[in-house]
Each structure stands twice: as C-alpha cells, then as structure tokens.
Design a protein around this motif. Structure first.
Motif, PDB file in Angstrom:
ATOM      1  N   LEU A 391      -0.497 -44.148  14.778  1.00 20.32           N
ATOM      2  CA  LEU A 391      -0.595 -43.060  15.369  1.00 20.32           C
ATOM      3  C   LEU A 391      -1.995 -42.142  14.943  1.00 20.32           C
ATOM      4  CD1 LEU A 391       1.486 -39.907  14.388  1.00 20.32           C
ATOM      5  CD2 LEU A 391       1.305 -40.314  12.571  1.00 20.32           C
ATOM      6  N   GLY A 392      -2.775 -42.319  14.379  1.00 19.37           N
ATOM      7  CA  GLY A 392      -3.549 -42.411  14.571  1.00 19.37           C
ATOM      8  C   GLY A 392      -4.664 -42.248  15.991  1.00 19.37           C
ATOM      9  N   VAL A 393      -4.485 -43.607  16.188  1.00 20.99           N
ATOM     10  CA  VAL A 393      -5.366 -43.298  18.156  1.00 20.99           C
ATOM     11  C   VAL A 393      -4.324 -42.239  18.653  1.00 20.99           C
ATOM     12  CG1 VAL A 393      -4.877 -44.787  20.099  1.00 20.99           C
ATOM     13  CG2 VAL A 393      -5.085 -46.041  17.398  1.00 20.99           C
ATOM     14  N   VAL A 394      -3.390 -42.323  18.280  1.00 25.72           N
ATOM     15  CA  VAL A 394      -2.542 -41.561  19.560  1.00 25.72           C
ATOM     16  C   VAL A 394      -3.002 -39.375  18.785  1.00 25.72           C
ATOM     17  CG1 VAL A 394       0.001 -40.187  20.222  1.00 25.72           C
ATOM     18  CG2 VAL A 394      -0.284 -42.573  19.962  1.00 25.72           C
ATOM     19  N   SER A 395      -3.289 -39.327  17.377  1.00 24.63           N
ATOM     20  CA  SER A 395      -3.340 -38.340  18.156  1.00 24.63           C
ATOM     21  C   SER A 395      -5.435 -37.895  17.940  1.00 24.63           C
ATOM     22  CB  SER A 395      -3.380 -38.092  16.046  1.00 24.63           C
ATOM     23  OG  SER A 395      -2.181 -37.782  15.297  1.00 24.63           O
ATOM     24  N   CYS A 396      -5.863 -38.801  17.930  1.00 23.26           N
ATOM     25  CA  CYS A 396      -6.892 -39.222  18.782  1.00 23.26           C
ATOM     26  C   CYS A 396      -7.287 -38.546  20.140  1.00 23.26           C
ATOM     27  CB  CYS A 396      -8.106 -39.538  18.463  1.00 23.26           C
ATOM     28  SG  CYS A 396      -9.136 -40.017  16.334  1.00 23.26           S
TER      29      CYS A 396
END
Length: 627
Positions: A391-396
């Motif tokens: 989720l953090g990757v997608v958000s970035c």
C-alpha cells in the motif's frame, strides 16, 4: 679513588682481560686495564672501541657484543665495583663455534626443505593440473549422464581440496623463509566480503549452523589490499569456526572499517566468533605453531593440516595487523583481528555526478535498513522515499504521478511480511514500463533465485549486507553513462585471438592436450614444441614476427624453459627481444617467478591452468586481438 698501583694489585693477576672504567663529569673513561687486556685490545683497535661503546651505553640499552681477538671469540661481562665499572672478557670460542655450526646446519636444512618443497610442488601440481584440466574439459561437454556429471563434480571438489592442502604447505614454507610477498591492489570490501560469504554460508548451512553477519561503521569501502591473502585469512577463520561447531550452533562474522584519524588510512576490525567446542588453555599456547592440532576424539575426525592458524597469524602480521583469540572449552572461540589499510581511490564522484537529483523508491520493511538506504542515497545527492508494504508503494507512486515527478528506480526487499513480492513486482513493472529499473535486495544466492525474479520483472540484484559502493554501482549501471561502459566491458570480455600465432612449449602429453583444448576457445593458431630445444629451433626457423606470443613450460628435457628463453633473447633477429614469452609452469615459488623474469620472460603463470588468467595475460600482450 684508587691509583694505578692499587688497581694493579687487585686486578693485575686476574686470568681474564680486565678493563676498569670510571664516570667523571658525565663521561665514561678507561682508567686501567691489566696486561691480558692490553694484549687482547691494544690502543687504536676496533675491539677496544667496541668495549668503550658498551661501557658508555645507557643501562637500558643492554648492549651485547662479541670481541674477535685473533683466533678467539670473547664475550664481555660488565658489572659495577664501587665507583668503577668493570668489563671482564671471557673466552667463548667453543660455544660460539658450536652455535655458528648449529646456525649453518639450520640454514642448510631450511634451504634443503625449500628446495624439496619446490620440487614437490612441481611434481604434485603437474598431475593435479591434468586431473583438474581434464575434469573441466569433461564438464564442458553438453550431453552427459547425470551420474557422470555428479562424479566429475566430486572429482573437481576433491582435487580442489588437494590443491588447497598443497598450497598451505607451500605457503608455510614461503612464510618461514621470508619469501612471501603481498601484492596490494585497489579492491572494494563489498566484493571481497561477498566472495567470502559465497563460501562460508553454504558451509554453515551444510553443518546446520546459524550464520550471522554484523556490520560496524563503514567509513571507507575501497582499500589497497592483497585480496587473495585477505580472503585466505577470512576463509581460514570461518572454516575453522564452522568445522569445530556442532549442528545447531552459531557462527558470527563482524566487520568494521573506521578512519584512523590519519590521511587515507583506515583500521579494519574483523571478528569471527563461534559457539563450538572451544580450546584448552594448553592448546591455545601452541595454536599458531605449524602442524599443531588438538588431540581430542571430536577433533581427530576433522580434516586439516594444522597449518591454517600459523599461516593466518603470519599473514595478519605481514599486513601490519594483530590477532587475538579468546576461547573456553565447550563454549566457543572468538578471533579478533585489527589490520590497518591505505584507502584507495573510488568511483563515487563519477557515480554521484550521474545520479545526483534522481529519486528512488524503496520497499523495505526493516526500519534500520530503510534509514541506511536513505543515508546512502543522500551521500549520492539522491532523494529517497521509503515504503514498508504494498500500500505504501502504491501511495508513493500515485503521489509522484500527481506532482508530475518521476522515480528513477525501485528497490525492494525479497521478504516483506504479509506480501508475496514475486506476485507484486509484475504490477509495478506494468505500471512503470519495461525500461524502469527494479533492483532486488537479498541475502540469497542470486544464481539460485535469478530465474524466478527476472521473470517477475527484476533487472538487477544487490547482495546484502548493503554497501554504498554496491548500491551506487548498481544504480549507475542504468544511467546512459553506465550503459555505455557496460557495452564496452561486455565487448572487451570476449577473447578473440584468431589472427594471432602462438608457440606452445610443453613436454607433458596430457598437459598439451588440455592446453590446446582450452586455447582453441580463443581461436588462436597454435604451433607445438615438446621441449626447449624444439622451441628454439621453431622460433629460429620461423619468418620474422611470425609468432605473436610464446607460452613456455619450465621443467623440460633436453633444454628447460629458462635456457630456451635466454637462447631466444640472444638471437640476432629483430623479433627476438620483442616477442612476449610467458612462463606457464607448476613451479610456483616466489624465486621461480624471479628466475623466469631474470631469464627474459615477460610474465609467470602457475599451473593448474586458470582459463581467465591465461587469456587476460595473453590479452595484455595481444591488445589488438582483445576485441
């Protein structure tokens, strides 16, 4: 103070030469010597000056000397006598001659041992070279039953172990004779450590041990070091730790590189700790003595020469370092090494210039490792964003798209809690495009996981522990500058000598077959000679500049390689001085290399045959053929 008469009455009848000295106003002067002293050391003789020098030296210097008086050897005994200092000469001619004889015998024995080991080296390396060479050729064949390949792999492993035992014996002989020399070259600690781990981790896994690597500060990563000898030290320590630790135990390697506070100097601290059987205090006192092994029922079944620790200690001291050991029987052992090194130039400035200002996204669940990555990126003048899950990757990625920013590369750990990385990476690849660099951070052996991860979209692999040099080099490889350099390197690594002619001089039929088979891989045209005289005749009868290079064995019948090289160099023809002559021999001592160069050869290659080393050496002299 006594006058001459009083001194004569006391010391005149002594059956030894006696000198009496007195200190006056800070100076030591001779005030008396008996008749025997006058005869033994008249005025103006060197012996008298030596005695005065010994008497005037400060007491802490403990000056020792022998006086050669005609055919006799005398040793002084110096003692205080009231206000005077007395020097009495004792005749030690018999003891001196006996000691001199023992020293001469020891030197002769050492020379005989060195000569024997040199001959043994050649006699053993020659058949070992044939075994290893033929095994390599067999393993190069494409169609082979699995059982045959398995047997060949075991033969190669066993022959490699045999060569390592031989090399230990030869190393110990070189060290004892003071003939071992270090060859420091610029090297990255990351590369050296990775090569060590490739050996140590499988050994630890096979022994069902817990292997752990701990990193301290890395103030410098590129140093001037003899990489071969440094790896030998590490492998000796780790192999022993693994061998003497029972299943379920722990082996730990710690490495620290701290600035010494001096310009371009760094102190390496290396520690190898295990929870194995430990050593008794009695054995620790002779741990570094050659051929010593502790006599235990648990140790006797473990292979070894008893030379590893002696070689390790000598190599550490040769590098200017120290080695300490702590051990408790039944609890384990810890070796601590401290070695200073000079810092070598690195390519960080080139990398930083090409990478500055670029942004990297990293998927790293470990907060400590994430902070390390961010710190390294800052040293490269780069920016970094961290994510701990998918989720953090997608958000970035979404945020970067909204801001109109671009990521240069994506770094990912191979293990992320709650996420199947191999299923997630294809989504990143589809979103970022085929040219977007995706790099994997892992402790795994890349050869074992490469197929799976490349199919998931991974472009490159960065082994852990993470070094700035490895990170920067991997990121730089995807810049335009890095791609151009890689193309040049890939092109340059293909050895093609098809337009060149080689004179191969080898008396052993099996070695000739092996060498021809391997040399044909580079396409070079080969002419054979079976001894030195044939080589001289072939060269004399050839047209000028016909041969581009000569590979010359040393020990051969009729005429050896050294004599043949001198004969070729002495010929009255234009190419006699310029043709490269490379020794390729089982003679592997330092003096053998010197003898080769003194005979007019340009380089010295030891057997068994190392394909890449031979081709790279040939490439040094055949630059136009290295395409």
């Amino acid at each position: 103070m006594m006058d001459q008469g009083q001194l004569q009455n006391i010391w005149g009848q002594c059956d030894k030469p006696v000198f009496v000295f007195q200190w006056e106003e800070g100076e030591c002067r001779m005030v008396y010597r008996n008749q025997l002293a006058l005869q033994a050391c008249p005025d103006g003789t060197s012996q008298l000056e030596l005695i005065k020098e010994a008497m005037c030296a400060p007491p802490e210097e403990n000056t020792a000397l022998f006086c050669h008086v005609e055919e006799r050897v005398c040793a002084p005994v110096i003692f205080g006598w009231g206000a005077y200092n007395i020097c009495m000469l004792y005749d030690v001619t018999i003891q001196y001659q006996e000691n001199r004889r023992m020293v001469d015998e020891a030197e002769m024995a050492s020379q005989a041992k060195t000569s024997f080991l040199s001959e043994m080296s050649h006699d053993i390396r020659t058949p070992m070279g044939a075994i290893i060479g033929m095994t390599d050729i067999a393993l190069m064949q494409k169609e082979m039953p699995g059982k045959v390949r398995e047997c060949l792999d075991k033969i190669k492993t066993a022959s490699g172990h045999m060569m390592s035992l031989l090399n230990e014996v030869l190393d110990m002989s070189r060290i004892e004779s003071g003939k071992i020399l270090l060859q420091p070259e610029p090297a990255d600690i990351a590369d050296l450590l990775h090569e060590i781990l490739i050996v140590a981790r499988p050994q630890a896994d096979a022994g069902k041990l817990h292997f752990r690597l701990e990193m301290g500060s890395m103030d410098q990563e590129r140093i001037l070091v003899d990489g071969v000898r440094w790896k030998q030290i590490c492998i000796n320590l780790l192999s022993n730790a693994i061998k003497f630790t029972p299943a379920g135990g722990e082996v730990e390697l710690y490495l620290d590189m701290a600035d010494l506070g001096q310009e371009n100097r760094v102190l390496m601290t290396l520690r190898v700790r295990d929870t194995g059987m430990g050593m008794s205090p009695e054995f620790m006192r002779k741990l570094f003595t050659p051929f010593e092994r502790e006599e235990k029922s648990t140790v006797n079944k473990i292979q070894g020469t008893g030379l590893g620790m002696a070689i390790t200690k000598n190599l550490v001291e040769l590098m200017g370092g120290t080695i300490q050991v702590d051990s408790t029987p039944g609890e384990g052992t810890c070796f601590t090494l401290e070695i200073p090194f000079d810092v070598a130039e690195n390519a960080q400035d080139t990398y930083r210039k090409a990478l500055a200002g670029r942004r990297v996204l990293a998927l790293v669940p470990d907060g400590g490792q994430g902070r390390q990555i961010k710190s390294m990126l800052e040293k490269l003048d780069m920016e970094g964003d961290l994510a701990t899950d998918a989720l953090g990757v997608v958000s970035c990625l979404n945020e970067a798209l909204l801001k109109g920013e671009e990521y240069y590369a994506f770094l990912t750990a191979d293990r992320v809690p709650g996420l199947d990385v191999m299923q997630f990476l294809p989504d990143v690849r589809r979103r970022m495009g085929a040219q977007f660099p995706i790099l994997l951070l892992s402790e795994s052996d890349w050869n074992q996981v490469e197929y799976l991860y490349t199919r998931c979209g991974v472009d490159d692999f960065i082994p852990l522990p993470l070094f700035l040099s490895r990170l920067s080099g991997s990121l730089y490889a995807f810049t335009e500058e890095g791609k151009r350099e890689k193309e040049q390197t890939d092109t340059g690594s293909q050895w093609n000598f098809s337009s060149k002619r080689l004179l191969l001089v080898e008396d052993n039929e099996i070695n000739r077959e092996i060498e021809q088979e391997i040399l044909h891989l580079c396409g070079i045209q080969i002419t054979m000679a079976e001894d030195g005289q044939q080589a001289v005749d072939r060269f004399r009868e050839s047209p000028l500049f016909f041969y581009d290079i000569i590979l010359m064995d040393i020990q051969m019948p009729v005429m050896n390689g050294l004599e043949a090289s001198r004969a070729i160099r002495d010929m009255n023809r234009e190419d006699a001085q310029s043709v490269p002559i490379v020794a390729m021999t089982a003679n592997a001592f330092v003096e053998d290399v010197k003898n080769s160069l003194d005979a007019g050869m340009n380089a010295h290659l030891p057997k068994p045959f190392d394909i890449e080393q031979v081709f790279s050496t040939m490439g040094m002299f055949l630059e136009r053929g290295h395409v």
